[in-house]
Design an enzyme around this catalytic site. Structure first.
Site, short mmCIF file in Angstrom:
data_model
loop_
_atom_site.label_atom_id
_atom_site.label_comp_id
_atom_site.label_asym_id
_atom_site.label_seq_id
_atom_site.Cartn_x
_atom_site.Cartn_y
_atom_site.Cartn_z
N CYS A 113 49.59 42.20 37.85
CA CYS A 113 48.32 41.50 37.62
C CYS A 113 47.18 42.50 37.51
O CYS A 113 46.91 43.25 38.46
CB CYS A 113 48.08 40.51 38.76
SG CYS A 113 46.42 39.80 38.78
N CYS A 116 44.36 41.80 39.99
CA CYS A 116 44.74 42.21 41.34
C CYS A 116 44.51 43.70 41.54
O CYS A 116 44.02 44.13 42.59
CB CYS A 116 46.21 41.87 41.60
SG CYS A 116 46.59 40.11 41.47
#
Length: 202
Positions: A113, A116
């Site tokens: 991600c 993230c």
């Protein structure tokens, strides 16, 4: 007398060149215009190349500065500040060990991600700032996929699908949760649930 007139008579003759005139032939104004235009074009191209070079140098300098800043952040904010949890039991132990009225923040993420990875340094900075102020806040993180690339039991328990997702626990209960990539929002939530200003929200 005749010889005197002969000597003083002005006899016209053609001079091969005139001292006051240039030796080089005069070129046409059209050719001069063409030559001037070419010189102007060459000057514009040269300035464009120089501007491009300067812009590239400025971008490279900014990238070097950004990398050096990232390295300094890593030095001052080690990742060990945020503890990894892997199972439901790990979270239960962390909540029990935190004690009463201690805020526990969990960052649910996955390695693939981009958001993230973006928020991770900011989350570590918040952990370091809290630690420096000796604030009773526990920072945890959990990768929602296990070693078999399947959703972990902890992720299934909280039915987590979108990341990065932040859970805030107090006295073992969830007091707030939201998905974000903004460090400021996380800091404000920590201050709200801790009951005092733990972190600078800016």
């Amino acid at each position: 007398m005749a010889s005197f007139l002969l000597r003083t008579k002005q006899i016209p003759f053609n001079c091969p060149f005139r001292p006051h005139e240039p030796k080089q032939p005069i070129r046409s104004t059209g050719f001069l215009r063409i030559r001037t235009s070419q010189q102007r074009l060459q000057s514009i191209v040269a300035r464009g190349i120089l501007d491009t070079y300067r812009r590239d140098q400025a971008v490279a300098e900014a990238q070097r500065a950004s990398k050096s800043e990232d390295r300094s952040d890593e030095e001052t904010c080690p990742a060990e500040c945020v503890k990894d949890i892997f199972t439901v039991e790990d979270l239960d132990d962390a909540l029990e060990g935190a004690g009463e009225n201690t805020l526990v923040v969990v960052d649910f993420f996955k390695t693939a991600c981009g958001s993230c990875r973006y928020i991770q340094p900011g989350f570590v900075k918040l952990c370091r700032a809290s630690e420096e102020r000796h604030s009773p806040v526990v920072f945890l993180r959990h990768n929602i996929f296990d070693e078999y690339e399947e959703l972990s039991d902890l992720s299934q328990k909280f039915k987590i699908r979108a990341v990065p997702l932040f859970y805030f626990f107090k006295n073992g209960e969830v007091v707030e949760k939201f998905a974000t990539r903004e460090r400021r929002r996380i800091a404000k939530a920590i201050n709200t649930h801790a009951g005092y200003e733990v972190l600078d929200p800016n």
